[in-house]
Design an enzyme around this catalytic site. Structure first.
Site, mmCIF file in Angstrom:
data_model
loop_
_atom_site.group_PDB
_atom_site.id
_atom_site.type_symbol
_atom_site.label_atom_id
_atom_site.label_comp_id
_atom_site.label_asym_id
_atom_site.label_seq_id
_atom_site.Cartn_x
_atom_site.Cartn_y
_atom_site.Cartn_z
ATOM 1 C CB SER A 1 11.683 -8.264 3.056
ATOM 2 O OG SER A 1 10.917 -8.870 4.076
ATOM 3 C CE1 TYR B 1 15.806 -11.474 4.752
ATOM 4 C CE2 TYR B 1 13.825 -10.718 5.880
ATOM 5 C CZ TYR B 1 14.462 -11.138 4.732
ATOM 6 O OH TYR B 1 13.760 -11.223 3.541
#
Length: 252
Positions: free
Chosen positions: A135, A148
């Site tokens: 990501s 995250y």
């Protein structure tokens, strides 16, 4: 039998990876789709021309991993392509996100990805590929996505180190770093319009293009892939600017 294994294949980027492999990889004899929702896997499988196996599997569970390994053995499968795509995130302050969700992100995004890679490697040969869905959150710590972004930093570090280790085996490891995409991820993460000015203004990646372009990058033995020019710039900026400044830029 040469296979592609895709985790988190029941929706979003995982589904696009399945379609991209079906379209682009003639060297794959069979595609194995792994996820918890068997009905969704069967829907995806119905879209593909390549022979496809829907494997209902919660990769955070030891018994499911054991069943997957036994299936590989019984089918005498060679994993030509492993796409570790399963993962989820949550938007919010650390203390507002449940302990279950914080632990779950670590379990799925880090532990399960590592375990899947570990059990798959014995079934891989030279010129096999591993694609790990990372990501843009891996480029710098993100407030309101503390866990995250930390899990994705792990995926990036793990992928880069493993890639170096596997060079002698001629197995490439690619970290794919998409920005926000219009998939289930946003709603499951609790990211709705108005919840974050940053997410509202960030350019959206196209999941189909991310899947197809990253498959090409993997074949070219690349280490890291970001599709949108904005995220390529952000990755560069995160390397040369102090972390504190990058964190302010990426504030969610």
């Amino acid at each position: 039998m040469k296979i592609a294994v895709i985790t988190g294949a029941s929706s979003g980027l995982g589904t696009e990876y399945a379609k991209a492999v079906d379209k682009m990889r003639q060297d794959i004899d069979e595609i194995w789709l792994l996820a918890r929702r068997e009905d969704k896997l069967l829907e995806v499988a119905s879209l593909l021309n390549t022979k496809t196996r829907a494997v209902k599997c919660d990769i955070t569970k030891d018994d499911c991993i054991n069943e997957f390994v036994n299936l590989l053995k019984s089918e005498n499968a060679e994993i030509k392509l492993l796409i570790n795509n399963a993962g989820f995130g949550k938007l919010g302050y650390f203390y507002d996100i449940s302990t279950e969700d914080n632990a779950g992100m670590i379990r799925l995004n880090c532990e399960a990805l590592t375990v899947m890679t570990s059990v798959s490697l014995p079934f891989m040969k030279e010129n096999s590929e591993i694609i790990n869905t990372c990501s843009i959150a891996s480029f710098a710590p993100n407030s309101r996505m503390a866990v995250y972004s930390s899990t994705k930093a792990y995926v990036m570090s793990f992928s880069r180190a493993l890639r170096q280790e596997l060079k002698t085996c001629k197995i490439n490891v690619l970290s794919v770093c998409p920005g926000p995409m219009e998939t289930e991820f946003l709603s499951l993460a609790g990211i709705n319009k108005g919840d974050s000015k940053t997410f509202d203004t960030l350019p959206r990646d196209n999941a189909q293009k991310v899947a197809e372009h990253s498959l090409k990058a993997s074949l070219k033995k690349k280490a890291v892939f970001a599709d949108h020019i904005f995220y390529k710039f952000y990755r560069f900026a995160s390397k040369i600017l102090p972390t504190g400044i990058v964190m302010k830029m990426a504030k969610t």
